[in-house]
Design an enzyme around this catalytic site. Sequence first.
Site, short mmCIF file in Angstrom:
data_model
loop_
_atom_site.label_atom_id
_atom_site.label_comp_id
_atom_site.label_asym_id
_atom_site.label_seq_id
_atom_site.Cartn_x
_atom_site.Cartn_y
_atom_site.Cartn_z
N HIS A 6 -19.38 -13.02 -15.67
CA HIS A 6 -20.79 -13.56 -16.47
C HIS A 6 -21.68 -14.13 -15.42
CE1 HIS A 6 -19.91 -12.85 -20.79
NE2 HIS A 6 -18.66 -12.64 -20.27
N GLY A 16 -12.22 -3.21 -21.40
CA GLY A 16 -13.06 -4.17 -20.34
C GLY A 16 -12.66 -3.56 -18.94
N ASP A 76 -20.98 -3.78 -13.35
CA ASP A 76 -20.11 -2.69 -13.47
C ASP A 76 -20.45 -1.27 -12.99
OD1 ASP A 76 -18.97 -4.41 -15.07
OD2 ASP A 76 -19.67 -3.75 -16.92
C1 GLA Z 1 -19.50 -6.74 -18.93
C2 GLA Z 1 -20.77 -6.59 -18.54
C3 GLA Z 1 -20.87 -6.98 -17.15
C4 GLA Z 1 -20.64 -8.48 -16.61
C5 GLA Z 1 -19.01 -8.84 -17.22
C6 GLA Z 1 -18.73 -10.11 -17.38
O1 GLA Z 1 -18.36 -6.06 -18.13
O2 GLA Z 1 -21.14 -5.18 -18.49
O3 GLA Z 1 -22.27 -6.90 -16.73
O4 GLA Z 1 -21.46 -9.42 -17.25
O5 GLA Z 1 -19.16 -8.25 -18.74
O6 GLA Z 1 -18.49 -10.56 -15.99
#
Ligand code: GLA
Length: 402
Positions: free
Chosen positions: A46, A145, A193
């Site tokens: 985050h 995730g 990501d």
């Molecule tokens: C998701 C979001 C990313 C990032 C993560 C937490 O994967 O797509 O942009 O904020 O959560 O680190």
Amino acid sequence: MTVEGTPPVTGTDAASAVRDLFLLEVGHEPAGRWSAPGRVNLIGEHTDYNDGFVLPFAIPHRTHVQLGTRADGRIRVVSTFDEAPVEVPLDELDELFPGGRENVPTWSAYPLGVAWALLRAAGRAARTVPGVDIAIASNVPVGAGLSSSAAIESATAVALNDAWGLGLDRVALARVGRTAENEAVGAPTGIMDQMASMLGRSDAAIFLDCRTLDATVVDVGFAAADLELLVLDTGVTHAHSTGGYRDRRASCERGAEVMGVPALRDLSIADLAAAEQRLDDVTFRRVRHIVTENQRVLDTVQTLRESGPRAIGGLLVASHASMRDDFEISVPELDVAVEAALEAGAVGARMTGGGFGGAAIALVDRARRERVAASVETAFAAAGFAAPHVFSVTPSAGAARD
Ligand code: GLA
């Protein structure tokens, strides 16, 4: 319990599925195939939308895109996610996004959103590029995730960038992916990501400054230290377009505003005492997670360089505690996975990704991986949770034409 290596290491199942799908739906040989990986985040959660630091790496699981051009100026997408193809004239994408996204199935908003954002980023009118048929199949587990959505966006972005001869660089394509996710899909995520999926390297993590988008390759050295990174997929699914993720982002923005800084990246540990005075308890704890997590990313990079991967365990564990207690994005399954892995001797463990479900990661001695996996499985059974899915991942290459 047997730990799977990396199930589809070469991605042959999705790679052949996507070709079959294209031939079935389109009926002629495609122009080419492109692919992009999912990711795990070693540390830095985050922090991306707070202009901070992250340290993800691309995993061997990939999404494959097969593309061919067509003469009628339409874009058709078909995937193994849904039987029904979705077809739209390219010059009507502007009517779909962002306001009309309810008119297409959610999965199709990822590739269609990329086409829309790409034309905008390149400054090109829809009538100046050929129509396209796109087939998509993925080996990246959805909802775990591991950034299955960024893998679709990145694979589609590199494919269209080539097919349309746009010449955008990788960082620009990562931005296109994020625009698609934020505005076409409607999930308020950061850029970690897409950058990981675009820039991934074998055997290395990507240390990213999310303000400048400067990316540095950091050798993780797991193999040389006889370590493996296990993914402990809890099977609890999540969606970032709803609820908790959006709330956390809003808390961070509020915290930065009250503290008078452009983003939480601009606060350091030394500012936390003042923040505690000025913020309500919940906002303060959200801010404390981001500020300490940014520092943990910097410390992890330094530790990897100076002392090697065995020395980062404490940072991973502290990151998990911060997400559990301060940011409050963990769930019981993730906490049990992390605790059971540590009890069985993992070097470190933490949840990875946006939270509210998904997967944890555990850094383990190669000789101990079965023991760690069995410990997590036993703990899940004792807690009455569905069996976890445990597999190992190695840092892998980013998006490319296959
Ligand atoms: C998701 C979001 C990313 C990032 C993560 C937490 O994967 O797509 O942009 O904020 O959560 O680190």
